[in-house]
Enzyme design. Sequence first.
Site, PDB file in Angstrom:
ATOM      1  N   GLY A 101       0.272  -0.982  -0.185  1.00 42.74           N
ATOM      2  CA  GLY A 101      -0.092   0.787  -0.527  1.00 42.74           C
ATOM      3  C   GLY A 101       0.673   1.017  -0.096  1.00 42.74           C
ATOM      4  O   GLY A 101       1.552   0.735  -0.159  1.00 42.74           O
ATOM      5  N   HIS A 131       4.345   1.774  -8.219  1.00 43.90           N
ATOM      6  CA  HIS A 131       3.123   0.546  -7.975  1.00 43.90           C
ATOM      7  C   HIS A 131       2.464   0.523  -9.042  1.00 43.90           C
ATOM      8  O   HIS A 131       1.179  -1.064  -9.445  1.00 43.90           O
ATOM      9  CB  HIS A 131       2.373   0.539  -6.501  1.00 43.90           C
ATOM     10  CG  HIS A 131       3.575   0.160  -5.186  1.00 43.90           C
ATOM     11  ND1 HIS A 131       3.222   1.748  -4.441  1.00 43.90           N
ATOM     12  CD2 HIS A 131       3.743  -0.347  -4.893  1.00 43.90           C
ATOM     13  CE1 HIS A 131       4.233   1.487  -3.664  1.00 43.90           C
ATOM     14  NE2 HIS A 131       4.197   0.025  -3.686  1.00 43.90           N
ATOM     15  N   SER A 188       9.456   4.977  -3.910  1.00 39.42           N
ATOM     16  CA  SER A 188       9.462   4.278  -2.704  1.00 39.42           C
ATOM     17  C   SER A 188       8.373   4.930  -1.835  1.00 39.42           C
ATOM     18  O   SER A 188       8.328   6.111  -1.299  1.00 39.42           O
ATOM     19  CB  SER A 188      10.314   4.626  -2.081  1.00 39.42           C
ATOM     20  OG  SER A 188      10.013   3.524  -0.333  1.00 39.42           O
ATOM     21  N   SER A 189       7.526   4.084  -0.994  1.00 38.98           N
ATOM     22  CA  SER A 189       5.897   4.461  -0.258  1.00 38.98           C
ATOM     23  C   SER A 189       6.989   5.340   0.884  1.00 38.98           C
ATOM     24  O   SER A 189       6.313   5.697   1.587  1.00 38.98           O
ATOM     25  CB  SER A 189       5.840   3.276   0.077  1.00 38.98           C
ATOM     26  OG  SER A 189       4.666   2.355  -0.676  1.00 38.98           O
TER      27      SER A 189
HETATM   28  P1  AMP Z   1       5.969  -2.485  -2.153  1.00 44.53           P
HETATM   29  O1  AMP Z   1       4.593  -2.178  -1.757  1.00 44.53           O
HETATM   30  O2  AMP Z   1       7.416  -1.586  -1.153  1.00 44.53           O
HETATM   31  O3  AMP Z   1       5.971  -4.204  -0.852  1.00 44.53           O
HETATM   32  O4  AMP Z   1       6.396  -2.906  -3.596  1.00 44.53           O
HETATM   33  C1  AMP Z   1       5.366  -3.742  -3.937  1.00 44.53           C
HETATM   34  C2  AMP Z   1       5.799  -3.984  -5.048  1.00 44.53           C
HETATM   35  O5  AMP Z   1       5.410  -2.597  -6.454  1.00 44.53           O
HETATM   36  C3  AMP Z   1       6.831  -4.366  -5.497  1.00 44.53           C
HETATM   37  O6  AMP Z   1       7.000  -5.888  -5.903  1.00 44.53           O
HETATM   38  C4  AMP Z   1       8.018  -3.999  -5.513  1.00 44.53           C
HETATM   39  O7  AMP Z   1       9.048  -3.574  -6.160  1.00 44.53           O
HETATM   40  C5  AMP Z   1       7.693  -2.360  -6.704  1.00 44.53           C
HETATM   41  N1  AMP Z   1       7.658  -1.186  -6.570  1.00 44.53           N
HETATM   42  C6  AMP Z   1       7.859  -0.675  -5.008  1.00 44.53           C
HETATM   43  N2  AMP Z   1       8.710   0.740  -5.743  1.00 44.53           N
HETATM   44  C7  AMP Z   1       9.361   0.237  -7.108  1.00 44.53           C
HETATM   45  C8  AMP Z   1       9.591   1.221  -7.858  1.00 44.53           C
HETATM   46  N3  AMP Z   1       9.871   2.269  -7.655  1.00 44.53           N
HETATM   47  N4  AMP Z   1       9.939   0.858  -9.344  1.00 44.53           N
HETATM   48  C9  AMP Z   1       9.484  -0.273  -9.643  1.00 44.53           C
HETATM   49  N5  AMP Z   1       8.889  -0.956  -8.600  1.00 44.53           N
HETATM   50  C10 AMP Z   1       8.180  -0.613  -7.461  1.00 44.53           C
END
Ligand code: AMP
Length: 295
Positions: A31, A37, A185-186
């Site tokens: 989230g 995302h 990034s979140s």
């Molecule tokens: P997270 O919510 O951080 O667990 O990320 C969920 C998915 O989104 C994971 O597969 C991450 O690798 C991908 N993701 C997060 N940030 C990025 C980004 N800047 N570029 C590409 N994929 C991302």
Amino acid sequence: MLLLQEPGEFARACDEARGQQQRVGLVPTMGALHEGHLSLMREARQRSDFLAATIFVNPTQFGPNEDLSRYPRDLDGDLEKCRSVGVDLVFAPDVAAMYPKGEQTRVTTGTLGNGLCGAARPGHFTGVCTVVSKLFNLSGPCVAVFGKKDYQQLRIIDRMVTDLFAPIEIVEHPIVREADGLAMSSRNRYLSQEERARALSIARGLNQARSLWEVGERSASSLTGACKASIEEAGLQLDYVELVDAETLQPLGSDEATAAAASVNKALLAAAAFAGKTRLIDNLVLGEDPPIKHV
Ligand code: AMP
């Protein structure tokens, strides 16, 4: 768009879609969604007929001193974003639904999980493998899209799918960046303006190492040294910068291994650093990824 919280209902919805000859797409997230995302979701949308996104801040992948309690949450905003990219179903369970009373089973990884973030965050990848296995078991056969931002996670999940004969096709998606090169990034929303400016040193350092690689530099210490210097000069607290084999994630530190990297002409340069309390990660696959623009 359907919003479901019960694991059984999520599984049923995916089964029903497949029953209607629809291909299921899956994008697992924690989230606080951003354009990275959404880019994964657009890719999954193209590859599927029925697109499910999951939103779950998974407690088992956080260490005791990490940011679980302050991890950003914004379900309403996330749902709006999911709608905007054509998600059909959002599965947003609570912790008790994913880890019911009495649960005790964990999925662990081998050498792929030992270095990089695995060394810095003990238990992290066990938490990741466990929750992703649960999600795959609920979704059933599907195409699942993961980001290269979490490169080690991607390699580990890819291996897990192979090892456990999971009926899942894994698709990798490139890192999505802000206009100035910062990997989305979140956690970026924690950054003060000043920390954010300093955080750019990570992408800049990766780029500098990439330039050296392009002119033939293959010494792991020179390549990681260039990246470390950029991060440290900016005043971030370095967690690690490592050059590893892009498939096995084994360090390319020794002369022998560096020579092997020269012959394969591809290696992962991965970095992690703290801007204040916020841990940031980024990477480049040298010999494969284009330079990071505008950084
Ligand atoms: P997270 O919510 O951080 O667990 O990320 C969920 C998915 O989104 C994971 O597969 C991450 O690798 C991908 N993701 C997060 N940030 C990025 C980004 N800047 N570029 C590409 N994929 C991302």
